[in-house]
Design an enzyme around this catalytic site. Structure first.
Site, PDB file in Angstrom:
ATOM      1  N   LYS A   1      63.189  52.258  35.054  1.00 21.00           N
ATOM      2  CA  LYS A   1      62.845  53.549  34.444  1.00 21.00           C
ATOM      3  C   LYS A   1      64.065  54.177  33.788  1.00 21.00           C
ATOM      4  CE  LYS A   1      59.281  54.300  37.899  1.00 21.00           C
ATOM      5  NZ  LYS A   1      58.969  54.970  39.185  1.00 21.00           N
TER       6      LYS A   1
ATOM      7  N   ASP B   1      62.858  49.173  40.571  1.00 20.23           N
ATOM      8  CA  ASP B   1      61.875  49.878  39.753  1.00 20.23           C
ATOM      9  C   ASP B   1      62.499  51.134  39.123  1.00 20.23           C
ATOM     10  OD1 ASP B   1      59.079  49.889  38.966  1.00 20.23           O
ATOM     11  OD2 ASP B   1      59.000  51.785  40.087  1.00 20.23           O
TER      12      ASP B   1
END
Ligand code: ADP
Ligand code: ASP
Ligand code: MG
Length: 815
Positions: free
Chosen positions: A683, A679
């Site tokens: 980003k 994750d």
């Protein structure tokens, strides 16, 4: 003297007739010497027109007659004292019998001329005025019913006759002189030609009757009483935010009504203008309100335009021909022809090359106009100097009107920007030489959207409405709805923004309401009246509803909505999302979405893709836009990982810290989903792309936190066992850091176009050294922020802050 004209809705029911009599009484008692003009009861002219055509087609008309009778009779029963009812019933019955005979005649002949039609519809006004005058007799000393077919003389253009003004005024004055102290009730709309055949003044023509009478007697004012608060900035049935205009000039009122503002019939302005009699439009159902005054000078105002009006159904005819159009005399011949044949040309534009003329007519006239042109220019057509005229249907006209436009530059720019931004295609433009109006021809289906968008653009100091379609009703979605509900008043008062959530869907159900779904009960509504969810249908409906300033919010973490984004942009719908999938997939997709959004002038906002509500994406964008250059970005963009390393100090083992993090709810059910760093990687990828690097996901170097054995453990329990077994490994790392007076931090770094994420040791000079809790942190080192980087720090997860970030993006749409 004052003319009081009441329209159909004002005489449409027992209650409204009561209100009418109150208004007349007030004027009467104030010594204004009112003269009353009335329309037929609401819907009656339409009903009579239908009965006439039905009869001509051999269809039954008796049911309709029955309806007419009962509507009038029921008013008699309720508003006239029993002992006075019989004569009124008898008089009405006489009219209705005459009407039946006429309809029977049309039925027998199967033929309906314009002349017979005028005679048939004239009974609407006769019945209503007879009825109301009889009711009034109970309240005023002397009342007279006046049938204007006896006073107003016209030519024989049945359906829309021209008034012989001097003659009519003369007979009106003579009649009035004989009835000085009587309260007169005139029929609106109807007149007669010199042979005494009944004619009508055109639909909505009762207003005109009032002006003719007003002009004849030199009235102090002509009051048009209707069912709205005056002339509004736009048709209130389409533009909910339309508001009443206090003052208009005759010209402005004329332009607005000519282009569709039905509230007053355009010719009404002429006699009033010539005698400088003010026209006042007022609301029978809100008599205290001053309404709109139409007078010589509309005075100073801050409004850039006065109103926006529209004709919903229009056809356009294109005449093209290199050998003809533009040559002296051609347009003269063309428009003389159309005028002679009584075809009303609503608007004309001529291309600058002058090889084509485009003009708009009412759809009913289009085929006839084409045939007339083909006939008139037969030789030119044969010689190929002219192409066959082309008709385009399903169009509408939108016009902005106001005398101020003359002095204010940029009006058309504003208009076209509002239309363009909402994806509305303009087919033709006309600016009258008066500069009192700019008209555009657009698709009929775009009209409602266009009116609202243009209204928002010109009356911006009112407010802007954002229409929101939202998918995903989990934690973030529901929190967002709550925040929108709580902030509704504040936003309206302080930012002039109104947010209407008009569509909601989750994976089970979906719900739509163009007026806005009440957000205090969206859950119940979705549950009870929602239809079965289907994303494709949701998107299609969103496009069909064709609302202005439309925003799609994707609050899911699913890949399903992503393929629709491009099509949404193409339909001029902005997208706001916390879903990272679109931006962290292939680079081509990332670029395509931006390009498409830009091309269509809409927004794609995703602040919450990185660090939830923290201003990171926005800060980066602002830095880039202001010409700064990114030297380095360092970041910790996982709350879980942040928490774990911030607390991996002292005696606690790594295993214990992870366990605690899970117990506190900071981790996914399987903590590896956080610790693997995927994750975080997404980003960083998005940031790198926003910083201008066309990276693919594989290019990100993702250093592992966990040893292989932990990663491959079969279950969460096995994982914890392996983690415990790896304590020595983590302990060694910690010790090493402590010896060097450093701490362990898992940091993402972007430098020279490369992204890597790795476990590092940082000393107290590093901005991440003192990080605590589960905060995210990011530092931007740029040309300008070289000595000391720009740092953003704070909670980077949680429904409340994420929803707030989505909310902030939403409010910025179109800003
Ligand atoms: P009446 O029966 O009183 O003559 P109309 O139906 O002819 O009334 O005209 C009033 C209606 O005109 C209003 O109910 C409104 O819906 C419509 N309308 C359209 N455009 C405008 C506008 N710009 N301002 C006010 N009313 C408008
Ligand atoms: N009754 C007529 C109509 O409906 C005239 C009017 O209302 O002004 O057109
Ligand atoms: Mg009207």
């Amino acid at each position: 003297m004052k003319i009081l004209k009441f329209g159909g809705t004002s005489v449409g029911s027992v209650e409204s007739i009561g209100a009418v009599l109150e208004i007349v009484k007030k004027s009467y008692e104030a010594g204004e010497r009112p003269v009353v003009v009335l329309s037929a009861m609401a819907g009656v002219t339409n009903l009579l027109t239908r009965l006439a055509t039905d009869a001509a087609e051999g269809k039954d008309f008796l049911d309709g007659l029955q309806e007419l009778e009962s509507r009038h009779f029921s008013v008699v029963k309720q508003l006239i004292a029993v002992k006075r009812q019989n004569p009124v019933f008898t008089k009405l019955k006489i009219y209705l019998n005459e009407l039946e005979d006429l309809l029977q005649g049309v039925y027998n002949l199967r033929e309906l001329s314009l002349q017979s039609k005028d005679l048939i519809v004239s009974y609407g006004e006769r019945c209503s005025v007879l009825l109301v005058s009889k009711i009034a007799e109970q309240h005023f000393p002397a009342v007279h019913f006046v049938d204007t077919t006896q006073l107003i003389q016209t030519d024989s253009h049945f359906g829309s006759a021209q008034v012989n003004q001097p003659f009519s005024e003369q007979s009106i004055r003579a009649y009035m002189a004989e009835h000085e102290s009587t309260l007169l009730f005139f029929t609106g709309f109807i007149a007669a030609n010199e042979k005494g055949r009944v004619t009508t003044l055109g639909r909505g023509g009762s207003d005109y009757t009032a002006a003719i009478i007003g002009s004849a007697v030199g009235a102090s004012a002509i009051e048009i009483w209707t069912d709205v608060d005056g002339m509004l900035t736009a048709d209130p049935r389409i533009v909910k935010k339309a508001f009443s205009l206090p003052v208009l000039s005759y010209t402005e009122a004329m332009e607005l009504s000519y282009f569709g503002a039905k509230v007053i019939y355009p010719p009404t302005m002429i006699p009033a203008f010539l005698k400088k009699i003010p026209i006042v439009i007022r609301n029978t159902f809100n008599p205290e309100f001053a309404g709109t005054v139409i007078q010589y000078d509309s005075g100073k105002t801050l409004l850039p335009i006065k109103g926006i009006s529209s004709i919903p159904e229009i056809s356009v005819i294109n005449v093209v021909g290199g050998g003809m159009v533009g040559r002296a005399g051609f347009s003269g011949r063309l428009f003389t022809l159309l005028a002679r044949e009584q075809i009303n040309v609503v608007l004309i534009t001529q291309s600058s090359s002058e090889h084509s003329i485009t003009f708009a007519v009412h759809p009913a006239d289009a085929q006839r106009a084409k045939a007339l042109i083909e006939n008139e220019f037969e030789l030119e057509l044969q010689a190929n100097k002219l192409a066959e005229p082309q008709i385009e249907d399903q169009l509408a006209v939108l016009a902005i009107v106001g005398e101020n436009m003359k002095q204010t530059p940029g009006m058309s720019g504003k208009l076209f920007h509002a239309l363009g931004r909402n994806g509305i295609n303009v087919r033709a433009i006309a600016q009258g030489s008066s500069e009192y109006n700019i008209s555009v021809i657009i698709g009929h289906d775009d009209l409602a959207k266009a009116l609202n968008a243009v209204h928002d653009a010109f009356f911006a100091k009112l407010n802007k409405t954002l229409h929101v379609f939202s998918v995903g009703t989990g934690n973030i979605g529901s929190t967002l709805f709550r925040q929108i509900r709580e902030q509704h008043g504040f936003l309206l008062d302080n930012n002039d923004i109104e947010i209407k959530v008009v569509g909601i869907s989750n994976s089970r159900k979906m719900l739509f309401n163009a007026n806005g779904i009440a957000l205090d009960s969206w859950k119940e509504q979705l549950q009870e009246s929602g239809e079965q969810a289907e994303l494709e249908l949701f998107v299609r409906r969103m496009k069909q509803m064709n609302l202005p300033n439309c925003v799609f919010i994707d609050n899911t973490a699913s890949d399903q909505p992503v393929p629709y984004y491009e099509g949404l942009f193409q339909s001029n719908i902005s997208v706001v999302t916390c879903n990272k999938i679109a931006n962290s997939g292939r680079f081509d997709q990332y670029r395509l979405l931006r390009d498409t959004a830009r091309k269509h002038g809409v927004d794609f906002f995703y602040e919450t893709n990185v660090g939830a509500g923290l201003p990171i994406v926005r800060v980066l964008r602002d830095l880039m836009m202001s010409g700064d250059r990114i030297v380095r970005i360092e970041a910790i963009l996982s709350g879980t990982i942040s928490y774990i390393f911030n607390n991996f100090t002292g005696d606690a083992s790594f295993y214990e810290v992870v366990k605690t993090a899970q117990q506190l709810g900071y981790t996914e059910p399987d903590p590896r989903d956080d610790l693997k760093g995927t994750d975080f990687m997404r980003k960083m990828l998005i940031l790198a792309r926003d910083a201008g690097y066309p990276l693919e996901p594989e290019a990100v170097q993702l250093g592992a936190i966990l040893p292989e054995a932990c990663i491959h453990a079969a279950s969460v329990d096995d994982f914890y066992n392996e983690l415990k077994a790896a304590d020595a490994h983590f302990d060694a790392l910690k010790k090493k850091a402590q010896q060097e007076s450093k701490v362990l931090r898992y940091i993402g770094k972007l430098e020279e176009g490369k992204v890597d994420i790795a476990l590092e040791m940082v000393d107290s000079s590093h901005p991440f050294f003192a990080l605590s809790g589960s905060d995210n942190i990011i530092s931007f080192t740029t040309e300008r922020y070289k000595e000391r980087p720009l740092v953003v720090k704070g909670p980077g997860a949680g429904a409340e802050v994420t929803a707030a970030g989505v909310f902030a993006d939403l409010v910025n749409v179109g800003a």
